[in-house]
Scaffold this motif. Structure first.
Motif, PDB file in Angstrom:
ATOM      1  N   UNK A  46       0.861  -1.172   0.000  1.00 36.83           N
ATOM      2  CA  UNK A  46       0.000   0.000   0.000  1.00 36.83           C
ATOM      3  C   UNK A  46       0.898   1.222   0.000  1.00 36.83           C
ATOM      4  N   UNK A  47       0.697   2.073  -0.999  1.00 39.19           N
ATOM      5  CA  UNK A  47       1.499   3.282  -1.127  1.00 39.19           C
ATOM      6  C   UNK A  47       0.620   4.513  -1.099  1.00 39.19           C
ATOM      7  N   UNK A  80      -7.790  11.199  -4.441  1.00 39.24           N
ATOM      8  CA  UNK A  80      -8.422  12.237  -3.625  1.00 39.24           C
ATOM      9  C   UNK A  80      -7.654  13.534  -3.861  1.00 39.24           C
ATOM     10  N   UNK A  81      -8.154  14.636  -3.328  1.00 37.36           N
ATOM     11  CA  UNK A  81      -7.453  15.907  -3.488  1.00 37.36           C
ATOM     12  C   UNK A  81      -6.091  15.791  -2.823  1.00 37.36           C
ATOM     13  N   UNK A  82      -5.040  15.963  -3.634  1.00 39.64           N
ATOM     14  CA  UNK A  82      -3.685  15.977  -3.107  1.00 39.64           C
ATOM     15  C   UNK A  82      -3.126  14.633  -2.675  1.00 39.64           C
ATOM     16  N   UNK A  83      -3.804  13.547  -3.021  1.00 36.22           N
ATOM     17  CA  UNK A  83      -3.344  12.233  -2.557  1.00 36.22           C
ATOM     18  C   UNK A  83      -3.812  11.126  -3.500  1.00 36.22           C
ATOM     19  N   UNK A  84      -2.927  10.172  -3.707  1.00 36.26           N
ATOM     20  CA  UNK A  84      -3.264   8.952  -4.442  1.00 36.26           C
ATOM     21  C   UNK A  84      -2.778   7.778  -3.598  1.00 36.26           C
ATOM     22  N   UNK A  85      -3.683   6.850  -3.317  1.00 33.23           N
ATOM     23  CA  UNK A  85      -3.337   5.644  -2.572  1.00 33.23           C
ATOM     24  C   UNK A  85      -3.408   4.476  -3.543  1.00 33.23           C
ATOM     25  N   UNK A  86      -2.362   3.671  -3.540  1.00 35.02           N
ATOM     26  CA  UNK A  86      -2.257   2.531  -4.453  1.00 35.02           C
ATOM     27  C   UNK A  86      -2.133   1.257  -3.622  1.00 35.02           C
ATOM     28  N   UNK A  87      -2.946   0.258  -3.956  1.00 37.73           N
ATOM     29  CA  UNK A  87      -2.831  -1.074  -3.350  1.00 37.73           C
ATOM     30  C   UNK A  87      -2.499  -2.054  -4.464  1.00 37.73           C
ATOM     31  N   UNK A  88      -1.528  -2.923  -4.178  1.00 36.51           N
ATOM     32  CA  UNK A  88      -1.078  -3.802  -5.237  1.00 36.51           C
ATOM     33  C   UNK A  88      -0.620  -5.149  -4.682  1.00 36.51           C
ATOM     34  N   UNK A  89      -1.028  -6.203  -5.369  1.00 34.09           N
ATOM     35  CA  UNK A  89      -0.553  -7.553  -5.127  1.00 34.09           C
ATOM     36  C   UNK A  89      -0.856  -8.356  -6.380  1.00 34.09           C
ATOM     37  N   UNK A  90      -0.323  -9.548  -6.438  1.00 32.42           N
ATOM     38  CA  UNK A  90      -0.541 -10.404  -7.602  1.00 32.42           C
ATOM     39  C   UNK A  90      -1.676 -11.362  -7.286  1.00 32.42           C
ATOM     40  N   UNK A  91      -2.785 -11.156  -7.942  1.00 32.26           N
ATOM     41  CA  UNK A  91      -3.988 -11.928  -7.649  1.00 32.26           C
ATOM     42  C   UNK A  91      -3.813 -13.422  -7.936  1.00 32.26           C
TER      43      UNK A  91
END
Length: 118
Positions: A46-47, A80-91
């Motif tokens: 999660x970034x 969102x305003x001023x923010x990006x949240x990234x979730x990543x995994x290999x399904x």
């Protein structure tokens, strides 16, 4: 000399691959922006990226969307305003794979273009 993680190939895994754990996971984690990314329960990354405004966050979202399409490796993206949240995994393996860290490193590189001014 070791090739930078962001310059490595984003190779797809096979169903025979196991999710990364332990030292291998830690070694890759050290190569991405630890102030941005965290490993959640050895399952996914999660970034959280910060920006000066909505437009920069939106443009970054577009850029990582293009990257995801190019590599056929798609994260969950929350804008969102001023923010990006990234979730990543290999399904396919329900966990983290080398490709997830390559993608994270490439996103870090893209973010450098949009980073907030200090």
């Amino acid at each position: 000399m070791t090739q930078a993680l962001a310059d490595q190939e984003c190779e797809a895994c096979t169903s025979d691959d196991e999710p990364l754990t332990g030292d291998e996971l830690d070694s890759l984690y050290e190569q991405i922006e630890t102030g941005v990314w965290e490993i959640v329960e050895e399952h996914h990354l999660e970034g959280t990226y910060e920006f000066d405004d909505f437009r920069a966050a939106l443009e970054f979202t577009y850029e990582i969307g293009e990257l995801a399409e190019e590599e056929w490796h798609h994260p969950d993206i929350h804008l969102a305003w001023g923010e990006v949240v990234v979730e990543m995994w290999t399904h396919k393996i329900d966990g983290l794979h080398h490709a997830d860290f390559v993608m994270a490193a490439r996103m870090d590189r893209i973010h450098e273009e949009y980073a907030p001014e200090e």
